[in-house]
Each structure stands twice: as structure tokens, then as C-alpha cells.
Scaffold this motif. Sequence first.
Motif, PDB file in Angstrom:
ATOM      1  N   GLY A  68       0.803  -1.219   0.000  1.00  0.00           N
ATOM      2  CA  GLY A  68       0.000   0.000   0.000  1.00  0.00           C
ATOM      3  C   GLY A  68       0.838   1.273   0.000  1.00  0.00           C
ATOM      4  N   THR A  69       2.038   1.202   0.562  1.00  0.00           N
ATOM      5  CA  THR A  69       2.925   2.368   0.543  1.00  0.00           C
ATOM      6  C   THR A  69       3.379   2.636  -0.894  1.00  0.00           C
ATOM      7  OG1 THR A  69       3.681   1.705   2.737  1.00  0.00           O
ATOM      8  CG2 THR A  69       5.006   3.351   1.589  1.00  0.00           C
ATOM      9  N   SER A 118      -4.232  -1.387   0.412  1.00  0.00           N
ATOM     10  CA  SER A 118      -3.189  -2.295   0.890  1.00  0.00           C
ATOM     11  C   SER A 118      -3.789  -3.651   1.206  1.00  0.00           C
ATOM     12  CB  SER A 118      -2.566  -1.725   2.172  1.00  0.00           C
ATOM     13  OG  SER A 118      -1.849  -2.715   2.883  1.00  0.00           O
ATOM     14  N   LYS A 159      -5.180  -5.992   7.210  1.00  0.00           N
ATOM     15  CA  LYS A 159      -6.212  -5.113   6.636  1.00  0.00           C
ATOM     16  C   LYS A 159      -7.480  -5.945   6.403  1.00  0.00           C
ATOM     17  CE  LYS A 159      -2.957  -1.970   6.065  1.00  0.00           C
ATOM     18  NZ  LYS A 159      -2.781  -0.667   6.664  1.00  0.00           N
TER      19      LYS A 159
HETATM   20  C1  LIG Z   1      -1.439   0.026   6.046  1.00  0.00           C
HETATM   21  C2  LIG Z   1      -1.524   1.422   5.594  1.00  0.00           C
HETATM   22  C3  LIG Z   1      -0.716   1.913   4.540  1.00  0.00           C
HETATM   23  C4  LIG Z   1       0.415   1.158   3.943  1.00  0.00           C
HETATM   24  O1  LIG Z   1       0.160  -0.094   3.486  1.00  0.00           O
HETATM   25  P1  LIG Z   1       1.337  -1.189   3.396  1.00  0.00           P
HETATM   26  O2  LIG Z   1       0.742  -2.216   2.499  1.00  0.00           O
HETATM   27  O3  LIG Z   1       1.603  -1.678   4.777  1.00  0.00           O
HETATM   28  O4  LIG Z   1       2.522  -0.530   2.777  1.00  0.00           O
HETATM   29  C5  LIG Z   1      -0.933   3.204   4.117  1.00  0.00           C
HETATM   30  N1  LIG Z   1      -1.852   3.994   4.679  1.00  0.00           N
HETATM   31  C6  LIG Z   1      -2.624   3.571   5.701  1.00  0.00           C
HETATM   32  C7  LIG Z   1      -3.649   4.503   6.259  1.00  0.00           C
HETATM   33  C8  LIG Z   1      -2.477   2.278   6.194  1.00  0.00           C
HETATM   34  O5  LIG Z   1      -3.249   1.867   7.209  1.00  0.00           O
END
Ligand SMILES: *Cc1c(COP(=O)(O)O)cnc(C)c1O
Length: 379
Positions: free
Chosen positions: A63-64, A191, A196
Amino acid sequence: MPDDPLPFIDLQSQRARIDPPLQAAIARVLEHGKFILGPEVAEFEHRLADFCGAKHAVSCANGTDALVLVLRDLGAGPGDAVLVPAFSFAATAEAVALVGATPVFVDVRRDTFNIDVESLAKAAAWIRDQSDLRAMAVIAVDLFGQPADYSGIATVAEGHNLLVIADAAQSFGARQLGRSVGTLSPITTTSFFPAKPLGCYGDGGAVLTDNAEQAKRLRSLRAHGKGNDKYDNVLVGTNSRLDTLQAAILIQKLAIFADEIAARERVAVRYAAALKDAVVTPLVAAGTTSVYAQYTIVLPERVSREELRKSMTAKGIPTQIYYPKPLHKQAAYAAFPAPVQLANSEILASRVLSLPMHPYLSESDQDRVIAAARDAVAP
Ligand SMILES: *Cc1c(COP(=O)(O)O)cnc(C)c1O
């Protein structure tokens, strides 16, 4: 044993439910051996887009990266300001800093935990009138599973010429005014981190958009900026693909996701009914649903959060604090502009507490959580 500790999130019950098709899906990938961008990746992208009604889904490594890919595609860089909520997971601000742009912190609302539209307008005006930065975008985070106020945000965004990016890492599956997350803003990231609501068994992420050209560029950026073939490079890209194995796992999990969302909602309704006179339970705005990535309560000022956690832990009830420190107070982000009051972010960081939440939490286990929380806040 009534006092056996409960899991905070129960991934094993979910696995037991889908085990045979999951094992078969994993075995098929091991058999065909197309571990990178195998057929399951495109199939999952289609299913993900269909699930939310977006025209295109582009998967990526996490998600990043989804945020970084979008910011890079939009051309964000030095001199650009991107407004972000101060009360969020670090990745939201991190992605902005990683592309060389400047995160500018905005306060959130006490009741929904999401961006406060007035604070956003003030911060955007500060950028315009009192900084050398160009306000370029806002990243609206759908904290704990509830979409932000996209219509309020759009009004401010139009006035300041901001692009609206939805960080839906916690909210995929939620809805607002009859539309699903993935279609509430021009571009959405999510993500599939295991915890999640829709998680895989490792890292994963995706971008949702209706713009075919943008989707095409994002597919190139995630694979070394490839053009017509692997050894034709038209953009400076990166390596950020979703593994075929994770896509195969996500296809199986997506099949039961709507049912899991309904189960999460049932837990939330019972928690709210039983706790609302003792603590502040989450407010879900009219016309909006939450997928309850977290069920987060706000404790009264007189209650010590640490004492309360200790008392609940002793009864086998795990709790978590999302998030103990707002981003503008984090060492890594303290030097970035915080031109507006961030009082709500600071108060929430000191008083929030997240309770066990997952689709497989039985009513008797919910009752244990409720009883432990009520005992611990009783004056
Ligand atoms: C988990 C999360 C991310 C990042 O996701 P990853 O897959 O861990 O890199 C970004 N923004 C929010 C609000 C998140 O909760």
C-alpha cells in the motif's frame, strides 16, 4: 477456558473456512510456475475493479508503494505540498516525503477520525499565502475503515486546484452515498497487508482508477517503466509487483469478502449498543459505511489508558493503540510544516483504544470484550 486470551485479529478462522480452495489455488501457481505477473494477477485485478466498480485496478507490492506510484505518476516532487492528516499511519506522509514533496499536516475530526475539512481549507490557504510551496494534492485517509468526507474535501480541492488521492488502505469494501471505495475520488490506493480487512499472506497493494491512460502508466511504473516489452524502458520505474501467489490467495479471500464485511458490521453494532454509554464509540457519518479495519473507542479523560489495558489484558482481552503519536510529533516528520492547530490529532493519540475486531468474533467473545472494557472504565 473462559480466560484464554482472545486473538486481536483471527486469521486462522478465516483460513479454516476457505482452506480447500485456497490450497488448490496455491498448488495451481506452484504447478504453472509463473510467479511474477502470472495469470492470477490480471484475474485478481479484474475482480477487484468489479467488486468496487472502478474501471481499472493496478496491483503492486504494498500500500505504501501504491501511494508512491500514484504520486510519481502525478509528478509530485520538490516544491510540491501534499496535505495529509496528522492522525494516520506513517506511510501516508512517508510516501510524500519519499518522492521529494512536502507533507503538510492537517487536523482530523474527533468524531470520525478523518480529515477535518475546515482544517484542510486553512492549511491550503496557508500554503498559498504564506509558503513557497505549490499545493498540489491532498491524501484523504479513510481511517479505521470509514471513508473520509469526500464531498467536503472535493469542495476545498476545487478551490485550491488540488488532486484528491484516497488512501483506502483500511477502507476497501466500504461505501458512501451508494458508491464504493475505489470510486469516491479520482484515484484510490489500498493495501493487502495481512491485518487489513482484505489482506493477503504477505505484502500487497493496488491502485484504483477510471483513467485508462493513468492505469497504463502505473502498470509501466510498477515494472521498471517498461514499454512494449521488458527490455524497452519508457519511464524510470521501479520493481513493485504483486506476487502471483498473493493474487491467487486474494482471489479466494475476495470471494468471501462481502460476507465478512457484513459480519464485521454485526460486531460493531453489538459493541456500540453495549459500550456507548461508557466510552465514545465510533461515529459513522450518514450515508457512509465502515469496514471496521479497527474498532476504535475514545476513552474518557479520567480513565488511564495504561491501567485499562492492563486490566483488559489480565482478562485475556488484547487491545492496540492506533496511533499513539500523531505524525507531526514523530521524529521523522517533525520538521515538515504543521501550519494549523492539530489539537484533535493530539487528543485522539492520547485517548484512543482499538478492541479486537474480525468477522469470526463470536457473540460470547464479544461479550467478554464488552464486559472487560466496561469493568475497566467503571468509575
Ligand atoms: C497500512 C496502511 C498503509 C500502507 O500499506 P502497506 O501495504 O503496509 O505498505 C498506508 N496507509 C494507511 C492509512 C495504512 O493503514
